[in-house]
Design a protein around this motif. Structure first.
Motif, PDB file in Angstrom:
ATOM      1  N   GLY A 283       0.783  -1.223   0.000  1.00 55.72           N
ATOM      2  CA  GLY A 283       0.000   0.000   0.000  1.00 55.72           C
ATOM      3  C   GLY A 283       0.814   1.271   0.000  1.00 55.72           C
ATOM      4  O   GLY A 283       0.252   2.366  -0.072  1.00 55.72           O
ATOM      5  N   HIS A 284       2.153   1.168   0.062  1.00 53.95           N
ATOM      6  CA  HIS A 284       3.008   2.359   0.131  1.00 53.95           C
ATOM      7  C   HIS A 284       3.305   2.837  -1.287  1.00 53.95           C
ATOM      8  O   HIS A 284       4.422   2.740  -1.807  1.00 53.95           O
ATOM      9  N   THR A 285       2.274   3.371  -1.933  1.00 53.56           N
ATOM     10  CA  THR A 285       2.389   3.764  -3.335  1.00 53.56           C
ATOM     11  C   THR A 285       3.295   4.969  -3.540  1.00 53.56           C
ATOM     12  O   THR A 285       3.681   5.256  -4.680  1.00 53.56           O
ATOM     13  N   ALA A 286       3.654   5.674  -2.479  1.00 56.15           N
ATOM     14  CA  ALA A 286       4.626   6.769  -2.614  1.00 56.15           C
ATOM     15  C   ALA A 286       5.942   6.263  -3.181  1.00 56.15           C
ATOM     16  O   ALA A 286       6.706   7.030  -3.778  1.00 56.15           O
ATOM     17  N   ALA A 287       6.227   4.971  -3.018  1.00 57.61           N
ATOM     18  CA  ALA A 287       7.491   4.393  -3.485  1.00 57.61           C
ATOM     19  C   ALA A 287       7.384   3.767  -4.872  1.00 57.61           C
ATOM     20  O   ALA A 287       8.335   3.151  -5.343  1.00 57.61           O
ATOM     21  N   GLY A 309      32.768   2.805 -11.980  1.00 57.59           N
ATOM     22  CA  GLY A 309      32.730   3.800 -13.042  1.00 57.59           C
ATOM     23  C   GLY A 309      31.835   3.438 -14.205  1.00 57.59           C
ATOM     24  O   GLY A 309      31.715   4.204 -15.165  1.00 57.59           O
ATOM     25  N   THR A 310      31.186   2.273 -14.145  1.00 55.80           N
ATOM     26  CA  THR A 310      30.269   1.881 -15.213  1.00 55.80           C
ATOM     27  C   THR A 310      29.055   2.800 -15.223  1.00 55.80           C
ATOM     28  O   THR A 310      28.599   3.245 -16.279  1.00 55.80           O
ATOM     29  N   LEU A 311      28.504   3.045 -14.045  1.00 52.16           N
ATOM     30  CA  LEU A 311      27.451   4.043 -13.885  1.00 52.16           C
ATOM     31  C   LEU A 311      28.136   5.345 -13.500  1.00 52.16           C
ATOM     32  O   LEU A 311      28.884   5.389 -12.520  1.00 52.16           O
ATOM     33  N   GLY A 312      27.877   6.404 -14.242  1.00 54.51           N
ATOM     34  CA  GLY A 312      28.646   7.624 -14.030  1.00 54.51           C
ATOM     35  C   GLY A 312      27.898   8.795 -13.433  1.00 54.51           C
ATOM     36  O   GLY A 312      28.499   9.834 -13.167  1.00 54.51           O
ATOM     37  N   TYR A 313      26.596   8.631 -13.203  1.00 55.87           N
ATOM     38  CA  TYR A 313      25.787   9.772 -12.840  1.00 55.87           C
ATOM     39  C   TYR A 313      24.704   9.359 -11.836  1.00 55.87           C
ATOM     40  O   TYR A 313      24.144   8.262 -11.932  1.00 55.87           O
ATOM     41  N   ILE A 314      24.387  10.274 -10.913  1.00 52.20           N
ATOM     42  CA  ILE A 314      23.243  10.111 -10.026  1.00 52.20           C
ATOM     43  C   ILE A 314      22.362  11.334 -10.186  1.00 52.20           C
ATOM     44  O   ILE A 314      22.805  12.468  -9.935  1.00 52.20           O
ATOM     45  N   VAL A 315      21.131  11.133 -10.621  1.00 48.48           N
ATOM     46  CA  VAL A 315      20.186  12.217 -10.873  1.00 48.48           C
ATOM     47  C   VAL A 315      18.838  11.831 -10.278  1.00 48.48           C
ATOM     48  O   VAL A 315      18.577  10.668  -9.978  1.00 48.48           O
ATOM     49  N   SER A 316      17.961  12.803 -10.110  1.00 48.39           N
ATOM     50  CA  SER A 316      16.762  12.547  -9.312  1.00 48.39           C
ATOM     51  C   SER A 316      15.684  11.759 -10.040  1.00 48.39           C
ATOM     52  O   SER A 316      14.972  10.978  -9.421  1.00 48.39           O
ATOM     53  N   ASP A 317      15.518  11.948 -11.359  1.00 46.46           N
ATOM     54  CA  ASP A 317      14.295  11.537 -12.047  1.00 46.46           C
ATOM     55  C   ASP A 317      13.082  12.035 -11.254  1.00 46.46           C
ATOM     56  O   ASP A 317      12.141  11.298 -10.978  1.00 46.46           O
ATOM     57  N   HIS A 318      13.133  13.308 -10.881  1.00 46.76           N
ATOM     58  CA  HIS A 318      12.024  13.938 -10.169  1.00 46.76           C
ATOM     59  C   HIS A 318      10.783  13.867 -11.055  1.00 46.76           C
ATOM     60  O   HIS A 318      10.704  14.503 -12.094  1.00 46.76           O
ATOM     61  N   SER A 319       9.805  13.043 -10.645  1.00 46.60           N
ATOM     62  CA  SER A 319       8.611  12.806 -11.459  1.00 46.60           C
ATOM     63  C   SER A 319       7.378  13.076 -10.613  1.00 46.60           C
ATOM     64  O   SER A 319       6.806  12.166 -10.000  1.00 46.60           O
ATOM     65  N   PRO A 320       6.960  14.327 -10.543  1.00 48.76           N
ATOM     66  CA  PRO A 320       5.933  14.737  -9.584  1.00 48.76           C
ATOM     67  C   PRO A 320       4.511  14.473 -10.057  1.00 48.76           C
ATOM     68  O   PRO A 320       4.250  14.295 -11.249  1.00 48.76           O
ATOM     69  N   CYS A 321       3.602  14.478  -9.114  1.00 48.69           N
ATOM     70  CA  CYS A 321       2.181  14.342  -9.406  1.00 48.69           C
ATOM     71  C   CYS A 321       1.396  14.752  -8.167  1.00 48.69           C
ATOM     72  O   CYS A 321       1.974  14.999  -7.109  1.00 48.69           O
ATOM     73  N   THR A 322       0.092  14.768  -8.287  1.00 49.53           N
ATOM     74  CA  THR A 322      -0.756  15.080  -7.143  1.00 49.53           C
ATOM     75  C   THR A 322      -0.890  13.862  -6.233  1.00 49.53           C
ATOM     76  O   THR A 322      -0.624  12.726  -6.637  1.00 49.53           O
ATOM     77  N   ALA A 323      -1.354  14.104  -5.011  1.00 49.80           N
ATOM     78  CA  ALA A 323      -1.573  13.000  -4.073  1.00 49.80           C
ATOM     79  C   ALA A 323      -2.614  12.036  -4.608  1.00 49.80           C
ATOM     80  O   ALA A 323      -2.507  10.807  -4.428  1.00 49.80           O
ATOM     81  N   GLU A 324      -3.627  12.561  -5.304  1.00 42.58           N
ATOM     82  CA  GLU A 324      -4.664  11.686  -5.862  1.00 42.58           C
ATOM     83  C   GLU A 324      -4.080  10.754  -6.912  1.00 42.58           C
ATOM     84  O   GLU A 324      -4.433   9.562  -6.976  1.00 42.58           O
ATOM     85  N   MET A 325      -3.183  11.275  -7.746  1.00 44.12           N
ATOM     86  CA  MET A 325      -2.564  10.447  -8.776  1.00 44.12           C
ATOM     87  C   MET A 325      -1.692   9.350  -8.169  1.00 44.12           C
ATOM     88  O   MET A 325      -1.504   8.302  -8.786  1.00 44.12           O
ATOM     89  N   LYS A 326      -1.164   9.580  -6.992  1.00 43.77           N
ATOM     90  CA  LYS A 326      -0.337   8.590  -6.309  1.00 43.77           C
ATOM     91  C   LYS A 326      -1.168   7.518  -5.609  1.00 43.77           C
ATOM     92  O   LYS A 326      -0.602   6.550  -5.072  1.00 43.77           O
ATOM     93  N   LEU A 328      -2.627   7.552  -2.836  1.00 45.16           N
ATOM     94  CA  LEU A 328      -2.225   7.419  -1.438  1.00 45.16           C
ATOM     95  C   LEU A 328      -3.385   6.979  -0.553  1.00 45.16           C
ATOM     96  O   LEU A 328      -3.173   6.349   0.487  1.00 45.16           O
ATOM     97  N   ASP A 329      -4.611   7.294  -0.970  1.00 42.42           N
ATOM     98  CA  ASP A 329      -5.763   6.955  -0.137  1.00 42.42           C
ATOM     99  C   ASP A 329      -6.126   5.486  -0.206  1.00 42.42           C
ATOM    100  O   ASP A 329      -6.559   4.883   0.780  1.00 42.42           O
ATOM    101  N   THR A 330      -5.910   4.858  -1.375  1.00 40.07           N
ATOM    102  CA  THR A 330      -6.276   3.440  -1.537  1.00 40.07           C
ATOM    103  C   THR A 330      -5.080   2.507  -1.395  1.00 40.07           C
ATOM    104  O   THR A 330      -5.235   1.360  -0.994  1.00 40.07           O
ATOM    105  N   GLY A 331      -3.880   2.982  -1.762  1.00 37.34           N
ATOM    106  CA  GLY A 331      -2.701   2.129  -1.736  1.00 37.34           C
ATOM    107  C   GLY A 331      -2.661   1.104  -2.859  1.00 37.34           C
ATOM    108  O   GLY A 331      -1.900   0.144  -2.793  1.00 37.34           O
TER     109      GLY A 331
END
Length: 457
Positions: A283-287, A309-326, A328-331
């Motif tokens: 139910g932890h759909t935030a993840a 050194g095979t992987l060279g970068y760490i970036v967020s992939d910040h992919s936002p949305c509303t709480a309803e889209m996540k 969170l209420d139903t899981g």
């Protein structure tokens, strides 16, 4: 010459590979770094001075080359004002916006102009733009490159956006052929549509099981796609970049190709390096994200891929949305949006994990500043050296804090999966071109992939 600003710091990480923290004095004039000298015995003339003690580290401003800003069109998910405020609070001085999740998607020069107009005057940090590759827009790639996009992005599976459809392996090869001549990288969301279609159909709409969600998104869907990306890069000579790598199985394929001289690179993200499937409750759909967060053993192999050194970068992939889209209420994992908002927390998330593994901030700066700047062709970003933009992050590495949504500047902070987690690395000051970021005075520029990278407001 009298500098506008002189920073005297006991501990400086420059972003140069292998360079340990050391005491330095940095002179800034006209928004650029003009001199970097040893601190002892040096006296630089300056109109303003910033003295930093041994309790903090001066780093190059972070460069996050994988951020979804959803303006225009879906600004209620995230906009340039909120995204850049969160970025600045996390020590990020440059972000590069992905070409989808806004309306229109950035798949033409006209759409790029709309995106830049929407961002103008709102940004607290500098912003660049990726262009998109979709079926049928091959003729747009050269004009978008000329218009200054930092490179291009495509999907090999459904993107979740009807106006950003995936490309076939043949279209991937075609695009890489064009982009090789334009000297632009092609970022690839590497999940195979064919491999996914061949999976047994599992009802997930009403499932709260994270184990079920993970089973429905197995590693081989990524692995098959990564193999396709490598082969396309091999035959075209183009630079293919695998975004948000989740499956550690693919690391050796990438390493083998790199040893053979194939132009393939890869990144991973804080959520894959911090969260593990075993700790995600039903139910932890935030993840929920795509591709998914996998097991702890997989996570350790991702860290090993970074160390090698095979992987060279760490970036967020910040992919936002509303709480309803996540959801969170139903899981329920099926309908939940597959993305994690972590723009503000990237540095403390990674530093917390890195320090536990004996990895220094100097290496974190390579992964999160110098590397992403290089990928995006922003040659004036990501390092503390003469000639670079005077972008800095001041962090207290030994200080900790507990994540609370109220502290976050993302538009929907309640969707964070990190609430209640203790993290090390408190960002105190973010400096853009020699000036402290002021939330009331947006000074961010809109960047182009050009030698000077000067913005156009």
């Amino acid at each position: 010459m009298t500098a506008d600003l002189v920073i005297r710091a006991a501990r400086v990480v420059t972003g140069e590979a292998g360079a340990r923290p050391r005491p330095l004095a940095i002179a800034v004039a006209g928004g650029r770094i003009t001199r970097v000298e040893p601190l002892d015995g040096l006296t630089l003339a300056g109109r303003e001075f910033l003295d930093l003690g041994a309790d903090v580290v001066l780093m190059p401003g972070l460069v996050d080359s994988h951020v979804h800003v959803c303006e225009p069109g879906n600004t209620e998910w995230e906009g340039f004002a909120s995204a850049t405020k969160a970025a600045a609070a996390g020590g990020i001085t440059t972000l590069v916006d992905m070409p989808l999740d806004s309306v229109p998607t950035t798949v033409s020069t006209q759409a790029l102009a709309v995106k830049r107009a929407a961002a103008s005057g709102q940004c607290l940090v500098d912003v660049g733009f990726w262009g998109g590759v979709i079926p049928g827009n091959a003729a747009e790639l050269a004009p978008m490159a000329e218009a200054g996009v930092t490179g291009f992005k495509c999907f090999l599976s459904e993107s979740g956006s009807d106006d950003f459809p995936p490309v076939t392996p043949a279209q991937l090869t075609e695009a890489l052929t064009i982009l090789a001549a334009l000297d632009r990288p092609l970022l690839v969301h590497a999940e195979s549509a064919a491999a996914a279609a061949a999976l047994p159909q599992v009802a997930t709409e009403g499932s709260r099981s994270y184990a079920g969600h993970l089973a429905a998104n197995p590693r081989h869907v990524e692995n098959v796609a990564v193999a396709q990306v490598i082969e396309a890069a091999r035959v075209t000579g183009g630079h293919a970049h695998v975004v948000h790598l989740s499956s550690s199985d693919a690391i050796e394929m990438i390493a083998s190709a790199q040893r053979e001289g194939v132009r393939v690179t890869a990144e991973t993200c804080p959520h894959y390096l911090t969260l593990a499937a075993e700790e995600i409750h039903d139910g932890h759909t935030a993840a929920k994200c795509c591709p998914p967060i996998r097991e702890a053993a997989n996570q350790e192999r991702l860290w090993a891929g970074l160390a090698a050194g095979t992987l060279g970068y760490i970036v967020s992939d910040h992919s936002p949305c509303t709480a309803e889209m996540k959801a969170l209420d139903t899981g329920y994992f099926g309908p939940a949006w597959g993305g994690i908002s972590s723009l503000q927390l990237g540095l403390p998330l990674i530093w917390t994990q890195a320090r536990a593994r004996g990895i220094g901030l100097e290496q974190v700066a390579v992964w999160m500043s110098a590397g992403p700047a290089r990928l995006a062709g922003l040659t004036g970003k990501g390092q503390i050296a003469a000639g670079y933009d005077a972008d800095f992050c001041v962090v207290a590495p030994e200080e900790s804090f507990v994540v609370h949504p109220d502290q976050l500047h993302h538009k929907h902070p309640g969707t964070t999966p990190y609430a209640g987690r203790e993290l090390y690395g408190v960002v105190g000051t973010t400096i853009l071109r020699g000036k402290r970021v002021d939330a009331k005075r947006p000074a961010g520029r809109l960047l182009s992939r050009s030698p000077e990278h000067q913005g156009q407001e």
